[in-house]
Design a protein around this motif. Structure first.
Motif, PDB file in Angstrom:
ATOM      1  N   GLU A  62       0.816  -1.218   0.000  1.00  0.00           N
ATOM      2  CA  GLU A  62       0.000   0.000   0.000  1.00  0.00           C
ATOM      3  C   GLU A  62       0.848   1.266   0.000  1.00  0.00           C
ATOM      4  O   GLU A  62       0.377   2.316  -0.398  1.00  0.00           O
ATOM      5  N   SER A  63       2.085   1.155   0.434  1.00  0.00           N
ATOM      6  CA  SER A  63       2.960   2.317   0.305  1.00  0.00           C
ATOM      7  C   SER A  63       4.403   1.858   0.156  1.00  0.00           C
ATOM      8  O   SER A  63       4.734   0.697   0.417  1.00  0.00           O
ATOM      9  N   GLY A  64       5.227   2.791  -0.294  1.00  0.00           N
ATOM     10  CA  GLY A  64       6.626   2.469  -0.563  1.00  0.00           C
ATOM     11  C   GLY A  64       6.813   2.137  -2.020  1.00  0.00           C
ATOM     12  O   GLY A  64       5.854   2.058  -2.784  1.00  0.00           O
ATOM     13  N   SER A  65       8.080   1.952  -2.411  1.00  0.00           N
ATOM     14  CA  SER A  65       8.345   1.658  -3.819  1.00  0.00           C
ATOM     15  C   SER A  65       9.225   0.424  -3.962  1.00  0.00           C
ATOM     16  O   SER A  65      10.006   0.090  -3.067  1.00  0.00           O
ATOM     17  N   VAL A  66       9.050  -0.243  -5.093  1.00  0.00           N
ATOM     18  CA  VAL A  66       9.848  -1.425  -5.425  1.00  0.00           C
ATOM     19  C   VAL A  66      10.412  -1.200  -6.809  1.00  0.00           C
ATOM     20  O   VAL A  66       9.655  -1.050  -7.779  1.00  0.00           O
ATOM     21  N   LYS A  67      11.739  -1.134  -6.900  1.00  0.00           N
ATOM     22  CA  LYS A  67      12.363  -0.973  -8.215  1.00  0.00           C
ATOM     23  C   LYS A  67      13.120  -2.231  -8.591  1.00  0.00           C
ATOM     24  O   LYS A  67      13.899  -2.762  -7.794  1.00  0.00           O
ATOM     25  N   VAL A  68      12.887  -2.685  -9.815  1.00  0.00           N
ATOM     26  CA  VAL A  68      13.624  -3.825 -10.349  1.00  0.00           C
ATOM     27  C   VAL A  68      14.294  -3.339 -11.628  1.00  0.00           C
ATOM     28  O   VAL A  68      13.609  -2.856 -12.543  1.00  0.00           O
ATOM     29  N   GLY A  69      15.616  -3.418 -11.652  1.00  0.00           N
ATOM     30  CA  GLY A  69      16.347  -2.904 -12.807  1.00  0.00           C
ATOM     31  C   GLY A  69      16.079  -1.417 -13.016  1.00  0.00           C
ATOM     32  O   GLY A  69      16.022  -0.942 -14.148  1.00  0.00           O
ATOM     33  N   GLY A  70      15.880  -0.682 -11.911  1.00  0.00           N
ATOM     34  CA  GLY A  70      15.668   0.760 -11.995  1.00  0.00           C
ATOM     35  C   GLY A  70      14.224   1.146 -12.310  1.00  0.00           C
ATOM     36  O   GLY A  70      13.861   2.321 -12.243  1.00  0.00           O
ATOM     37  N   GLU A  71      13.378   0.169 -12.608  1.00  0.00           N
ATOM     38  CA  GLU A  71      11.992   0.453 -12.986  1.00  0.00           C
ATOM     39  C   GLU A  71      11.090   0.308 -11.759  1.00  0.00           C
ATOM     40  O   GLU A  71      11.149  -0.718 -11.068  1.00  0.00           O
ATOM     41  N   ASP A  72      10.276   1.344 -11.495  1.00  0.00           N
ATOM     42  CA  ASP A  72       9.330   1.297 -10.377  1.00  0.00           C
ATOM     43  C   ASP A  72       8.168   0.392 -10.795  1.00  0.00           C
ATOM     44  O   ASP A  72       7.255   0.812 -11.505  1.00  0.00           O
ATOM     45  N   ILE A  73       8.205  -0.880 -10.366  1.00  0.00           N
ATOM     46  CA  ILE A  73       7.335  -1.869 -11.003  1.00  0.00           C
ATOM     47  C   ILE A  73       5.846  -1.654 -10.730  1.00  0.00           C
ATOM     48  O   ILE A  73       5.019  -2.007 -11.555  1.00  0.00           O
ATOM     49  N   TYR A  74       5.508  -1.058  -9.586  1.00  0.00           N
ATOM     50  CA  TYR A  74       4.085  -0.854  -9.327  1.00  0.00           C
ATOM     51  C   TYR A  74       3.570   0.442  -9.955  1.00  0.00           C
ATOM     52  O   TYR A  74       2.372   0.732  -9.891  1.00  0.00           O
ATOM     53  N   ALA A  75       4.468   1.220 -10.575  1.00  0.00           N
ATOM     54  CA  ALA A  75       4.018   2.385 -11.340  1.00  0.00           C
ATOM     55  C   ALA A  75       3.685   1.958 -12.773  1.00  0.00           C
ATOM     56  O   ALA A  75       3.114   2.721 -13.539  1.00  0.00           O
ATOM     57  N   LEU A  76       4.047   0.726 -13.142  1.00  0.00           N
ATOM     58  CA  LEU A  76       3.773   0.227 -14.490  1.00  0.00           C
ATOM     59  C   LEU A  76       2.340  -0.306 -14.579  1.00  0.00           C
ATOM     60  O   LEU A  76       1.749  -0.681 -13.564  1.00  0.00           O
ATOM     61  N   SER A  77       1.813  -0.369 -15.794  1.00  0.00           N
ATOM     62  CA  SER A  77       0.527  -1.046 -15.999  1.00  0.00           C
ATOM     63  C   SER A  77       0.726  -2.520 -15.673  1.00  0.00           C
ATOM     64  O   SER A  77       1.858  -3.020 -15.698  1.00  0.00           O
ATOM     65  N   SER A  78      -0.367  -3.239 -15.390  1.00  0.00           N
ATOM     66  CA  SER A  78      -0.191  -4.643 -14.992  1.00  0.00           C
ATOM     67  C   SER A  78       0.421  -5.450 -16.142  1.00  0.00           C
ATOM     68  O   SER A  78       1.195  -6.386 -15.912  1.00  0.00           O
ATOM     69  N   GLU A  79       0.119  -5.043 -17.376  1.00  0.00           N
ATOM     70  CA  GLU A  79       0.697  -5.762 -18.527  1.00  0.00           C
ATOM     71  C   GLU A  79       2.218  -5.548 -18.594  1.00  0.00           C
ATOM     72  O   GLU A  79       2.981  -6.491 -18.766  1.00  0.00           O
ATOM     73  N   LYS A  80       2.629  -4.285 -18.419  1.00  0.00           N
ATOM     74  CA  LYS A  80       4.083  -3.998 -18.455  1.00  0.00           C
ATOM     75  C   LYS A  80       4.792  -4.632 -17.275  1.00  0.00           C
ATOM     76  O   LYS A  80       5.928  -5.085 -17.375  1.00  0.00           O
ATOM     77  N   ARG A  81       4.096  -4.669 -16.131  1.00  0.00           N
ATOM     78  CA  ARG A  81       4.704  -5.284 -14.945  1.00  0.00           C
ATOM     79  C   ARG A  81       4.902  -6.781 -15.183  1.00  0.00           C
ATOM     80  O   ARG A  81       5.930  -7.349 -14.850  1.00  0.00           O
ATOM     81  N   ALA A  82       3.914  -7.407 -15.815  1.00  0.00           N
ATOM     82  CA  ALA A  82       4.030  -8.838 -16.116  1.00  0.00           C
ATOM     83  C   ALA A  82       5.205  -9.077 -17.069  1.00  0.00           C
ATOM     84  O   ALA A  82       5.956 -10.053 -16.921  1.00  0.00           O
ATOM     85  N   ARG A  83       5.382  -8.165 -18.027  1.00  0.00           N
ATOM     86  CA  ARG A  83       6.493  -8.320 -18.973  1.00  0.00           C
ATOM     87  C   ARG A  83       7.833  -8.136 -18.261  1.00  0.00           C
ATOM     88  O   ARG A  83       8.790  -8.864 -18.498  1.00  0.00           O
ATOM     89  N   CYS A  84       7.892  -7.171 -17.358  1.00  0.00           N
ATOM     90  CA  CYS A  84       9.107  -6.926 -16.582  1.00  0.00           C
ATOM     91  C   CYS A  84       9.438  -8.156 -15.740  1.00  0.00           C
ATOM     92  O   CYS A  84      10.587  -8.618 -15.672  1.00  0.00           O
ATOM     93  N   ARG A  85       8.389  -8.719 -15.124  1.00  0.00           N
ATOM     94  CA  ARG A  85       8.573  -9.914 -14.299  1.00  0.00           C
ATOM     95  C   ARG A  85       9.107 -11.077 -15.133  1.00  0.00           C
ATOM     96  O   ARG A  85      10.071 -11.734 -14.766  1.00  0.00           O
ATOM     97  N   ALA A  86       8.480 -11.275 -16.287  1.00  0.00           N
ATOM     98  CA  ALA A  86       8.882 -12.406 -17.131  1.00  0.00           C
ATOM     99  C   ALA A  86      10.316 -12.230 -17.636  1.00  0.00           C
ATOM    100  O   ALA A  86      11.052 -13.208 -17.780  1.00  0.00           O
ATOM    101  N   GLY A  87      10.714 -10.989 -17.881  1.00  0.00           N
ATOM    102  CA  GLY A  87      12.037 -10.753 -18.447  1.00  0.00           C
ATOM    103  C   GLY A  87      13.148 -10.681 -17.416  1.00  0.00           C
ATOM    104  O   GLY A  87      14.303 -10.979 -17.704  1.00  0.00           O
ATOM    105  N   GLN A  88      12.803 -10.274 -16.202  1.00  0.00           N
ATOM    106  CA  GLN A  88      13.873  -9.952 -15.239  1.00  0.00           C
ATOM    107  C   GLN A  88      13.904 -10.804 -13.980  1.00  0.00           C
ATOM    108  O   GLN A  88      14.880 -10.774 -13.246  1.00  0.00           O
ATOM    109  N   ILE A  89      12.789 -11.512 -13.694  1.00  0.00           N
ATOM    110  CA  ILE A  89      12.707 -12.176 -12.383  1.00  0.00           C
ATOM    111  C   ILE A  89      12.428 -13.664 -12.537  1.00  0.00           C
ATOM    112  O   ILE A  89      11.566 -14.066 -13.314  1.00  0.00           O
ATOM    113  N   GLY A  90      13.169 -14.468 -11.800  1.00  0.00           N
ATOM    114  CA  GLY A  90      12.892 -15.902 -11.717  1.00  0.00           C
ATOM    115  C   GLY A  90      12.445 -16.229 -10.302  1.00  0.00           C
ATOM    116  O   GLY A  90      13.011 -15.704  -9.336  1.00  0.00           O
TER     117      GLY A  90
END
Ligand SMILES: Nc1ncnc2c1ncn2[C@@H]1O[C@H](COP(=O)(O)OP(=O)(O)O)[C@@H](O)[C@H]1O
Ligand SMILES: [Mg+2]
Length: 221
Positions: A62-90
């Motif tokens: 509900e608050s705070g930020s999470v950056k993965v590879g410099g990208e604020d992942i919860y500021a992304l649309s859910s589609e872009k977040r899913a793409r970021c997850r698939a590309g960067q996180i295992g």
């Protein structure tokens, strides 16, 4: 070393309908750099899984930020977040989460099965070989030992060359010998430049940094 995961003042409260609020995470900040193997420890209920879900873009705090590879992942649309997850996180889980009706090879390929025209099979075969499970490549998970199952899950997590691997109690269902094998693979991944964050209640695991959680908050040194 660059920061792969940065969590800043992350807070998550669960509000189950008709029941009292439960603190999941309280003001948690941490970093995992490339090449680092870090561990989040704490007793059951201290917030380890909540932390990994937030870090992996699977549960919005509900608050705070999470950056993965410099990208604020919860500021992304859910589609872009899913793409970021698939590309960067295992992800690796205690319960393996393999698909029972797929073979070892198909399980490793599972993250790409929905991607049209993907040609990851050769890579998946190499990973199956690398993790020492090629003798079971066409078998379903039910015909594997628990150690082998977790190695399938590791291979699946590595398929897309993630920058970050999040592992939730990855040794919780393994005997000591298999647990060591899994931890060695995760450490090797970090040594090759990956970033690893492992949640565990086992305080004996050696790591570059141990992050202690208690009731959802970072415990002082
Ligand atoms: N979906 C949920 N709804 C309500 N409470 C939850 C939910 N998930 C976890 N919790 C609560 O949040 C706290 C932290 O849980 P969790 O992150 O699973 O801890 P750990 O992984 O360290 O055991 C616990 O008190 C747990 O009961
Ligand atoms: Mg947990």
């Amino acid at each position: 070393m660059n920061d792969v995961l940065t969590m800043h003042n992350v807070t998550k409260t669960y509000r189950p309908p008709g029941r009292h609020e439960v603190v999941g995470l309280k003001d948690v900040s941490l970093k995992v750099e490339s090449g680092a193997f870090k561990v989040v420890c704490g007793p059951s209920g201290s917030g380890k899984t909540t932390l990994l879900l937030a870090a992996g873009g699977l549960q919005k705090p509900e608050s705070g930020s999470v950056k993965v590879g410099g990208e604020d992942i919860y500021a992304l649309s859910s589609e872009k977040r899913a793409r970021c997850r698939a590309g960067q996180i295992g992800f690796v889980f205690q319960q393996f989460h393999l698909i029972p009706f797929l073979s070892v090879l198909e399980n490793v390929l599972a993250p790409t099965l929905a991607v049209p025209g993907n040609d990851s099979e050769e890579k998946a075969r190499c990973l199956v070989d690398f993790f020492g499970i090629s003798h079971r490549i066409d078998h379903p998970p039910s015909e594997l030992s628990t150690g082998e199952r977790q190695r399938v899950a590791l291979a699946r997590a590595m398929l897309n060359d993630p920058a970050l691997v999040l592992a939730d109690e990855p040794t919780g269902n393994l005997d000591e010998k298999n647990a060591e094998v899994v931890l060695k693979h995760l450490r090797d991944f970090a040594a090759r430049g990956g970033a690893v964050l492992v949640a565990t209640h086992d305080t004996g695991i050696k790591a570059d940094e141990k992050i202690q959680l208690l009731d959802g908050a970072l415990a002082g040194p």
